[in-house]
Design a protein around this motif. Structure first.
Motif, PDB file in Angstrom:
ATOM      1  N   VAL A   1       0.985  -1.132   0.334  1.00  0.00           N
ATOM      2  CA  VAL A   1      -0.375  -0.187  -0.135  1.00  0.00           C
ATOM      3  C   VAL A   1       0.984   0.667  -0.351  1.00  0.00           C
ATOM      4  O   VAL A   1       0.850   2.440  -0.357  1.00  0.00           O
ATOM      5  CB  VAL A   1      -0.745   0.036   1.774  1.00  0.00           C
ATOM      6  CG1 VAL A   1      -1.245   1.378   1.137  1.00  0.00           C
ATOM      7  CG2 VAL A   1      -1.631  -1.267   1.118  1.00  0.00           C
ATOM      8  N   ARG A   2       1.860   1.289   1.033  1.00  0.00           N
ATOM      9  CA  ARG A   2       3.027   2.107   1.056  1.00  0.00           C
ATOM     10  C   ARG A   2       3.865   1.741   1.932  1.00  0.00           C
ATOM     11  O   ARG A   2       3.990   0.940   2.147  1.00  0.00           O
ATOM     12  CB  ARG A   2       1.967   3.636   1.975  1.00  0.00           C
ATOM     13  CG  ARG A   2       2.112   3.168   3.103  1.00  0.00           C
ATOM     14  CD  ARG A   2       1.375   4.191   3.905  1.00  0.00           C
ATOM     15  NE  ARG A   2       0.791   4.522   5.664  1.00  0.00           N
ATOM     16  CZ  ARG A   2       2.022   4.635   6.104  1.00  0.00           C
ATOM     17  NH1 ARG A   2       2.877   4.911   6.027  1.00  0.00           N
ATOM     18  NH2 ARG A   2       1.376   4.387   7.097  1.00  0.00           N
ATOM     19  N   PHE A   3       5.304   3.040   1.411  1.00  0.00           N
ATOM     20  CA  PHE A   3       6.180   2.495   2.034  1.00  0.00           C
ATOM     21  C   PHE A   3       5.623   3.031   3.646  1.00  0.00           C
ATOM     22  O   PHE A   3       5.623   4.301   3.521  1.00  0.00           O
ATOM     23  CB  PHE A   3       7.860   3.389   1.176  1.00  0.00           C
ATOM     24  CG  PHE A   3       7.631   1.861   0.159  1.00  0.00           C
ATOM     25  CD1 PHE A   3       8.665   1.406   0.245  1.00  0.00           C
ATOM     26  CD2 PHE A   3       7.223   2.631  -0.879  1.00  0.00           C
ATOM     27  CE1 PHE A   3       8.674   0.500  -0.740  1.00  0.00           C
ATOM     28  CE2 PHE A   3       7.389   1.662  -2.287  1.00  0.00           C
ATOM     29  CZ  PHE A   3       8.422   0.737  -1.749  1.00  0.00           C
ATOM     30  N   VAL A   4       7.002   2.699   4.441  1.00  0.00           N
ATOM     31  CA  VAL A   4       7.319   3.735   5.958  1.00  0.00           C
ATOM     32  C   VAL A   4       8.550   4.291   6.403  1.00  0.00           C
ATOM     33  O   VAL A   4       9.111   3.654   5.968  1.00  0.00           O
ATOM     34  CB  VAL A   4       6.704   2.429   6.816  1.00  0.00           C
ATOM     35  CG1 VAL A   4       7.018   3.291   8.191  1.00  0.00           C
ATOM     36  CG2 VAL A   4       4.997   2.041   6.285  1.00  0.00           C
ATOM     37  N   SER A   5       8.372   5.589   6.176  1.00  0.00           N
ATOM     38  CA  SER A   5       9.648   6.135   6.182  1.00  0.00           C
ATOM     39  C   SER A   5      10.140   6.730   7.558  1.00  0.00           C
ATOM     40  O   SER A   5       8.742   7.137   8.365  1.00  0.00           O
ATOM     41  CB  SER A   5       9.865   7.317   4.965  1.00  0.00           C
ATOM     42  OG  SER A   5       9.164   7.099   3.980  1.00  0.00           O
ATOM     43  N   ASP A   6      11.424   6.658   8.076  1.00  0.00           N
ATOM     44  CA  ASP A   6      12.058   7.220   9.104  1.00  0.00           C
ATOM     45  C   ASP A   6      11.985   8.508   8.888  1.00  0.00           C
ATOM     46  O   ASP A   6      11.401   9.025   8.083  1.00  0.00           O
ATOM     47  CB  ASP A   6      12.793   6.973  10.355  1.00  0.00           C
ATOM     48  CG  ASP A   6      14.008   6.990   9.384  1.00  0.00           C
ATOM     49  OD1 ASP A   6      14.022   7.375   8.074  1.00  0.00           O
ATOM     50  OD2 ASP A   6      15.239   5.731  10.065  1.00  0.00           O
ATOM     51  N   LYS A   7      12.035   9.813  10.548  1.00  0.00           N
ATOM     52  CA  LYS A   7      11.784  10.758  10.403  1.00  0.00           C
ATOM     53  C   LYS A   7      12.887  11.139   9.082  1.00  0.00           C
ATOM     54  O   LYS A   7      12.934  12.820   8.546  1.00  0.00           O
ATOM     55  CB  LYS A   7      12.163  11.529  11.485  1.00  0.00           C
ATOM     56  CG  LYS A   7      11.099  11.784  12.206  1.00  0.00           C
ATOM     57  CD  LYS A   7      11.431  12.707  13.085  1.00  0.00           C
ATOM     58  CE  LYS A   7       9.999  12.428  14.118  1.00  0.00           C
ATOM     59  NZ  LYS A   7       9.868  11.683  15.254  1.00  0.00           N
ATOM     60  N   GLY A   8      14.326  10.408   8.455  1.00  0.00           N
ATOM     61  CA  GLY A   8      15.206  10.997   8.026  1.00  0.00           C
ATOM     62  C   GLY A   8      15.058  10.422   6.209  1.00  0.00           C
ATOM     63  O   GLY A   8      15.584  10.569   5.637  1.00  0.00           O
TER      64      GLY A   8
ATOM     65  N   GLU B   1       3.502  -1.146   4.468  1.00  0.00           N
ATOM     66  CA  GLU B   1       2.178  -1.099   4.659  1.00  0.00           C
ATOM     67  C   GLU B   1       1.696  -2.185   3.903  1.00  0.00           C
ATOM     68  O   GLU B   1       1.967  -1.473   2.662  1.00  0.00           O
ATOM     69  CB  GLU B   1       1.151   0.471   5.021  1.00  0.00           C
ATOM     70  CG  GLU B   1      -0.494  -0.371   5.329  1.00  0.00           C
ATOM     71  CD  GLU B   1      -1.133   0.722   5.571  1.00  0.00           C
ATOM     72  OE1 GLU B   1      -0.320   2.389   5.740  1.00  0.00           O
ATOM     73  OE2 GLU B   1      -2.149   0.891   5.090  1.00  0.00           O
ATOM     74  N   VAL B   2       1.205  -2.846   3.862  1.00  0.00           N
ATOM     75  CA  VAL B   2       0.470  -4.259   3.202  1.00  0.00           C
ATOM     76  C   VAL B   2      -0.680  -4.720   3.516  1.00  0.00           C
ATOM     77  O   VAL B   2      -1.901  -4.204   4.276  1.00  0.00           O
ATOM     78  CB  VAL B   2       1.016  -5.500   3.372  1.00  0.00           C
ATOM     79  CG1 VAL B   2       2.037  -4.824   2.030  1.00  0.00           C
ATOM     80  CG2 VAL B   2       1.297  -6.133   3.835  1.00  0.00           C
TER      81      VAL B   2
END
Lengths: 516, 181
Positions: free
Chosen positions: A206-213, A220-221
């Motif tokens: 569904v989407r990629f999860v990125s950290d703050k950097g 997410e699937v």
């Protein structure tokens, strides 16, 4: 976390397009000098899940050649690995591909007396790609094509013979014993299973999860997803301690996206691809900060038939006959384009004519060149036809007979001399004049086949961002990446590209420092 | 709930009716009528029995008027009449054929509180893929139980549905007119 953030957003195409527009706008702001990092913005837009359902070192999206090769290499380098696949079955387009693996300087070529080298292959790729190929990427594929082929052989994949594809300067397409990419996919898949790697089908990104950097830390699937029902399945989160490898393929079946890039490619054109060859994973990567390139170079196969569905059998008939038999415009009875030309030139020439054309061969060329099963199946489907005389053939396709016989006589004189004075078709040494009945013929009309553009990667398969810096934690390989092929992909180089860069991506993903 | 083709047609007609106001009422009645019948979809009961239609189907008539009494009937019994054009394969959901052949819900789903999808490894305990391949070797234009892509390993569920209409998975890319039971 607001109510809005908790709910998984329905990943409709409209939402995607809106968001990519948003991402581009953000990128624009960044380039405009404001202190906004697009990846940080992406991270802000993509909240971190409260808990991860599963955790691995390396998470691979897609189960074709590139994904499976990446999985094996990452696992062999000591990483824990999973492969997710949105469709019901593994293999993507790779499992339905024609099984031609272009590689240079191989043992099989030497045994067949074919002189070839990585340099010659690289030059062919660049020339056909109109020099729009990223040289480092093309060079990597050419140089590692032989070792990639040998690696597949070491895993049990068997290749029968070396054939020719339009645009190459020598025979270098190593055909699998069953003339299907399934021979390679299933050997890789067996290895993946033997290594205990979990392959999760019906699991859609569904989407990629990125950290703050802006580093990619997971995805997410939707599990239990039933293509193409976007509401099916349940939301889950998979953490990637080291990296995510995106090998989701191209977007030939994505009518909306392909018409944005090339408005000519309406539903008038079918596709050789499996129905899941859509672009949402590529767009999701863009939304997470990855940059795309050359997206409007979309390849049509000039060897497909309007008389059968999908890829069908005619491509295996047509591509074995070029350089042995002529291609005729039935309206004029004449040849119209160099049969051994590259895919783009030939597809464009047929589209310009505006009606299907004919490829033909006689009873010397066809049994010698064409895989027997492809011939039989193509004939059963009614896409390949057999005629006792040239007159019957001409009658069937409404070809003006006099012009046609004169053209065949001319072609035969070129074959005798091994030199085509009209269109410069490459005529093979063992080709003979088209005189032996019965004759075989098939109609040709192009179908959307390969999307050359995709994500920007470097020679390490590291994805690059809109800030021209690496999107940390994200690798890509195969058709979802761009730059290897430039304007036109040569036949059989997709397999080489996928295996070479799949392996590179898997190895490098496993080398990343674990982000616990 | 997923829209059926019929629902979609009605929905599209309803959209057009916004312009053609006089048609609106008629369409509304039609839409409601269809919506109401779709409410009465059968329940999946773990305790279901082949001869007790009402247990799952409720008051809805599951069999056509004048159908023979099916009490104590098994699949062999059905096949006495259902041959040729009347044959049930491909029309009756697979779950019913299993039931009528003496395969109860829990034989596949197991004795569980919440029944989940049945994986292929359960199917092959009765349906051996190699034997299936032999059985359908003469089906034209291709044997549906083997392929150059997946050999005999393609998941049964790709085509065969027990609680809904089966699907001709091959037809995604091929022109194979299989009737899928």
């Amino acid at each position: 976390m607001s109510e809005d953030e908790k709910k998984p957003k329905n990943p409709s195409r409209r939402a995607f397009l809106k968001s990519t527009g948003g991402a581009a706008a953000i990128a624009g702001i960044a380039l405009g000098g404001l202190a906004v990092n697009p990846k940080e913005t992406a991270a802000a837009l993509n909240p971190m899940p409260k808990k991860w359902d599963e955790t691995y070192d390396v998470v691979i999206i897609g189960s074709g050649f590139a994904g499976l090769a990446a999985a094996i290499e990452a696992k062999n380098a000591g990483a824990t690995v999973t492969v997710i696949e949105k469709m019901f079955v593994h293999g993507g387009n790779s499992i339905i591909n024609g099984g031609d693996f272009s590689a240079a300087g191989t043992k099989m070529q030497k045994e067949a007396g074919i002189q070839d080298s990585a340099d010659i292959m690289y030059n062919d790729m660049m020339k056909t790609g109109l020099y729009l190929n990223h040289p480092g990427l093309a060079k990597t594929v050419a140089e590692q094509s032989n070792s990639a082929l040998e690696w597949c052989q070491s895993l049990g994949a068997r290749f029968a013979k070396v054939g020719f594809h339009g645009g190459h300067s020598v025979k270098r397409a190593h055909q699998t014993i069953n003339a299907s990419g399934s021979e390679v996919v299933n050997k890789l898949f067996d290895k993946v299973n033997a290594l205990g790697i979990k392959v999760q089908t019906r699991t859609k990104l569904v989407r990629f999860v990125s950290d703050k950097g802006g580093r990619i830390v997971g995805i997410e699937v939707r599990t239990g997803y039933k293509f193409p029902d976007e509401k099916s399945g349940k939301t889950a989160y998979i953490k990637a301690r080291k990296a995510v490898v995106l090998t989701s393929g191209g977007f030939s079946q994505d009518l909306a996206l392909r018409q944005i890039e090339d408005p000519r490619l309406t539903d008038k054109f079918g596709s050789t691809n499996q129905p899941g060859a859509t672009g949402e994973a590529l767009l999701a990567a863009c939304m997470a900060g990855a940059m795309d390139l050359q997206m409007d170079w979309i390849q049509l196969g000039p060897w497909t038939s309007p008389d059968e569905k999908g890829f069908g059998h005619v491509p295996l008939f047509c591509e074995r006959l070029v350089g042995y038999g002529p291609m005729i415009n039935p309206k004029t009875g004449k040849r119209f384009f160099k049969e051994t030309g590259n895919r783009k030139e030939r597809a464009d020439a047929i589209i310009l004519i505006g009606n299907p054309v004919i490829i033909m061969g006689d009873s010397y060329a066809v049994p010698k060149q064409v895989f027997p099963n492809a011939l039989q199946k193509g004939m059963e489907a009614g896409a390949i036809k057999k005629f006792d005389t040239l007159e019957d053939l001409a009658k069937n396709y409404n070809i003006p007979f006099e012009a046609f016989t004169a053209e065949i006589a001319k072609w035969n004189s070129f074959v005798e001399k091994k030199k085509d004075a009209d269109l410069d078709c490459m005529i093979f040494q063992d080709a003979k004049p088209t005189v032996t009945p019965p004759f075989y013929a098939a109609r040709l009309w192009p179908k959307v086949h390969h999307t050359m553009g995709g994500l920007v990667i470097d020679n390490n398969a590291q994805v690059m961002g809109f800030d021209l810096k690496p999107v940390k934690g994200l690798y890509a390989a195969g058709e979802v990446s761009g730059g290897v092929h430039g304007a036109v992909r040569l036949g059989g180089v997709a397999m080489a590209d996928c295996i070479v860069f799949g392996r590179i991506a898997g190895k490098n993903a496993a080398k990343e420092k674990s982000q616990i | 709930m997923k829209m059926t083709e019929k629902d979609k047609r009605v929905f599209e007609t309803a959209q057009q009716a916004r312009i053609h106001t006089p048609l609106c009422l008629l369409v509304l009645i039609l839409t409601l009528g269809i919506a109401m019948t779709s409410v009465a979809a059968p329940k999946k009961m773990a305790t279901s029995q082949p001869e007790n239609c009402a247990l799952c189907h409720g008051k809805e008539k599951a069999l056509p008027a004048g159908h023979n009494d099916i009490k104590k009937m098994n699949y062999e019994g059905c096949k006495k009449c259902h041959i040729d054009t009347l044959r049930l394969g491909g029309k009756l959901p697979g779950g019913h054929i299993h039931q009528l052949s003496g395969v109860s819900c829990e034989k596949c789903h197991g004795k569980v509180k919440k029944q989940t999808e049945v994986p292929m490894k359960q199917c092959v305990t009765c349906h051996n893929p190699e034997k299936l391949k032999e059985k359908t070797a003469k089906v034209k234009p291709e044997n549906p139980h083997t392929s150059p892509h997946y050999g005999t390993g393609l998941d049964c569920n790709a085509c065969h549905r027990q609680h809904g209409k089966s699907e001709n998975f091959c037809a995604q890319c091929h022109k194979f007119n299989f009737v899928v039971p």
